[in-house]
Design a protein around this motif. Structure first.
Motif, mmCIF file in Angstrom:
data_model
loop_
_atom_site.group_PDB
_atom_site.id
_atom_site.type_symbol
_atom_site.label_atom_id
_atom_site.label_comp_id
_atom_site.label_asym_id
_atom_site.label_seq_id
_atom_site.Cartn_x
_atom_site.Cartn_y
_atom_site.Cartn_z
ATOM 1 N N UNK A 1 0.858 -1.199 0.203
ATOM 2 C CA UNK A 1 -0.022 -0.063 -0.150
ATOM 3 C C UNK A 1 0.881 1.282 -0.083
ATOM 4 N N UNK A 2 2.159 1.163 0.323
ATOM 5 C CA UNK A 2 3.090 2.453 0.319
ATOM 6 C C UNK A 2 4.306 1.965 -0.417
ATOM 7 N N UNK A 3 4.130 1.495 -1.779
ATOM 8 C CA UNK A 3 5.186 0.801 -2.523
ATOM 9 C C UNK A 3 6.497 1.547 -2.648
ATOM 10 N N UNK A 4 6.444 2.967 -2.638
ATOM 11 C CA UNK A 4 7.644 3.705 -2.728
ATOM 12 C C UNK A 4 8.205 4.071 -1.286
ATOM 13 N N UNK A 5 7.802 3.509 -0.233
ATOM 14 C CA UNK A 5 8.376 3.800 1.258
ATOM 15 C C UNK A 5 9.895 3.814 1.167
ATOM 16 N N UNK A 6 10.585 4.618 1.462
ATOM 17 C CA UNK A 6 11.951 4.779 1.658
ATOM 18 C C UNK A 6 12.682 4.984 0.297
ATOM 19 N N UNK A 7 12.018 5.081 -0.566
ATOM 20 C CA UNK A 7 12.587 5.154 -1.945
ATOM 21 C C UNK A 7 12.109 6.214 -2.879
ATOM 22 N N UNK B 1 -1.788 12.432 12.923
ATOM 23 C CA UNK B 1 -2.746 13.226 13.789
ATOM 24 C C UNK B 1 -3.247 12.711 14.995
ATOM 25 N N UNK B 2 -3.289 13.296 15.955
ATOM 26 C CA UNK B 2 -4.077 13.003 17.089
ATOM 27 C C UNK B 2 -3.213 12.245 18.154
ATOM 28 N N UNK B 3 -1.872 12.157 17.677
ATOM 29 C CA UNK B 3 -0.865 11.354 18.449
ATOM 30 C C UNK B 3 0.016 12.315 19.392
ATOM 31 N N UNK B 4 0.430 13.271 18.987
ATOM 32 C CA UNK B 4 1.456 13.995 19.633
ATOM 33 C C UNK B 4 1.045 14.343 21.116
ATOM 34 N N UNK B 5 -0.307 14.522 21.497
ATOM 35 C CA UNK B 5 -0.628 14.599 22.806
ATOM 36 C C UNK B 5 -0.448 13.514 23.807
ATOM 37 N N UNK B 6 -0.187 12.478 23.332
ATOM 38 C CA UNK B 6 0.035 11.210 24.122
ATOM 39 C C UNK B 6 1.507 10.585 24.058
ATOM 40 N N UNK B 7 2.439 11.488 23.537
ATOM 41 C CA UNK B 7 3.865 11.266 23.581
ATOM 42 C C UNK B 7 4.566 12.295 24.464
ATOM 43 N N UNK B 8 5.580 12.149 25.293
ATOM 44 C CA UNK B 8 6.342 12.929 26.110
ATOM 45 C C UNK B 8 7.231 13.619 24.662
ATOM 46 N N UNK B 9 7.760 14.592 25.352
ATOM 47 C CA UNK B 9 8.809 15.142 24.221
ATOM 48 C C UNK B 9 9.724 14.402 23.802
ATOM 49 N N UNK B 10 10.377 13.754 24.711
ATOM 50 C CA UNK B 10 11.500 12.997 24.233
ATOM 51 C C UNK B 10 10.982 11.733 23.199
ATOM 52 N N UNK B 11 10.022 11.000 23.383
ATOM 53 C CA UNK B 11 9.162 10.003 22.795
ATOM 54 C C UNK B 11 9.037 10.627 21.239
ATOM 55 N N UNK B 12 8.255 11.776 21.225
ATOM 56 C CA UNK B 12 7.855 12.396 19.974
ATOM 57 C C UNK B 12 8.840 12.784 19.056
ATOM 58 N N UNK B 13 10.007 13.418 19.683
ATOM 59 C CA UNK B 13 11.150 13.873 19.008
ATOM 60 C C UNK B 13 11.876 12.732 18.362
ATOM 61 N N UNK B 14 12.117 11.439 19.115
ATOM 62 C CA UNK B 14 12.516 10.318 18.624
ATOM 63 C C UNK B 14 11.890 9.663 17.383
ATOM 64 N N UNK B 15 10.523 9.618 17.671
ATOM 65 C CA UNK B 15 9.481 9.216 16.997
ATOM 66 C C UNK B 15 9.678 9.954 15.296
ATOM 67 N N UNK B 16 9.478 11.361 15.407
ATOM 68 C CA UNK B 16 9.397 11.939 14.245
ATOM 69 C C UNK B 16 10.856 11.904 13.659
ATOM 70 N N UNK B 17 11.865 11.685 14.332
ATOM 71 C CA UNK B 17 13.338 11.528 13.643
ATOM 72 C C UNK B 17 13.488 10.148 13.063
ATOM 73 N N UNK B 18 12.851 9.194 13.595
ATOM 74 C CA UNK B 18 12.927 7.836 13.242
ATOM 75 C C UNK B 18 12.103 7.746 11.650
ATOM 76 N N UNK B 19 11.043 8.537 11.758
ATOM 77 C CA UNK B 19 10.275 8.749 10.341
ATOM 78 C C UNK B 19 11.152 9.497 9.561
ATOM 79 N N UNK B 20 11.843 10.592 9.901
ATOM 80 C CA UNK B 20 12.380 11.274 9.093
ATOM 81 C C UNK B 20 13.350 10.264 8.275
ATOM 82 N N UNK C 1 13.436 7.027 7.792
ATOM 83 C CA UNK C 1 12.890 6.056 7.150
ATOM 84 C C UNK C 1 12.333 6.382 5.766
ATOM 85 N N UNK C 2 11.800 7.838 5.739
ATOM 86 C CA UNK C 2 11.295 8.424 4.544
ATOM 87 C C UNK C 2 12.183 8.980 3.480
ATOM 88 N N UNK C 3 11.613 8.764 2.236
ATOM 89 C CA UNK C 3 12.736 9.112 1.335
ATOM 90 C C UNK C 3 12.557 10.855 1.136
#
Length: 248
Positions: A132-138, A146-165, A167-169
């Motif tokens: 469903x996301x055939x170009x992921x990473x490429x 959306x709707x997730x940041x409120x349930x993550x502390x600053x460190x977890x949110x920063x780490x998560x967004x950095x990992x997504x950065x 992994x994404x192309x």
């Protein structure tokens, strides 16, 4: 599918949006929250409208594959209903919502639904991600967070967004929101959200984006993000941003 014992935010939002995919326990939870806060339908309709405008902006950038975290119920203007030519993988961690989403999308060849913890991309089924996301990473994709940041502390949110950065192309786009401090004025409603719930100001949220670069629209109240007419008059409960992944 049996009646769940606890309400879920995803299905409460479906109720507020006027959808059909919720249970009496969710209606009761939604009504209880509104007793403490006030009408929620207009706020969540505007949040869904922000999602729609952000997805349209991503499509205009050439994005045709989306990965959605904390997806909730995939109806009422969710991603695949806006990006009608794109493929979409919806993910969530709530088993009832996942089964509900899978039943809704059972006949679709463009959209799928599976387990996915935003804080650990490795929890997503690789076969689903490839389908469903055939170009992921490429090649550039759209990430909806959306709707997730409120349930993550600053460190977890920063780490998560950095990992997504990482992994994404390059050229990928991220739609993300956060809860403002508006709820301070509604202490009973705030108490219902639990001790893990986090509100942030735009100034404190901006650094948490890390290497993701906001578009020129900046971090603004969702009703003021590229409105298609006069901005809706709703409580300033959410700010949103569309951010890009550079070529580093």
């Amino acid at each position: 599918m049996g009646e769940p014992e606890q309400p879920s935010t995803a299905r409460m939002i479906d109720f507020w949006l006027g959808g059909e995919h919720h249970f009496p326990v969710d209606v009761a939870g939604a009504n209880a929250f509104e007793q403490a806060y006030g009408p929620c339908g207009p706020v969540f309709r505007e949040l869904r409208a922000f999602l729609g405008r952000a997805v349209q902006a991503m499509v205009a950038h050439g994005v045709d594959g989306f990965l959605v975290f904390g997806a909730g119920v995939p109806t009422m203007g969710n991603v695949h209903e806006v990006a009608t030519e794109a493929t979409v993988l919806y993910t969530d961690v709530d088993p009832v919502t996942i089964r509900l989403g899978q039943s809704i999308l059972a006949g679709s060849d463009r959209a799928g639904y599976g387990f996915g913890d935003a804080t650990d991309i490795g929890t997503i089924d690789p076969a689903q991600l490839h389908r469903f996301v055939p170009g992921w990473g490429r090649r550039p994709v759209g990430v909806v967070f959306l709707g997730l940041a409120a349930f993550l502390d600053d460190a977890s949110l920063t780490r998560t967004l950095d990992e997504l950065y990482a992994a994404a192309a390059p050229g990928s786009l991220l739609a993300v929101d956060f809860d403002t401090e508006e709820l301070v004025g509604h202490p009973q409603a705030l108490a219902m959200l639990g001790p893990q719930f986090r509100m942030r100001s735009p100034a404190t949220f901006a650094p948490l984006l890390g290497r993701w670069a906001p578009t020129g629209d900046g971090i603004v109240p969702i009703a003021q993000w590229r409105p298609e007419g006069p901005p809706a008059q709703v409580p300033d409960a959410f700010h949103g941003v569309l951010a890009t992944r550079g070529g580093d």
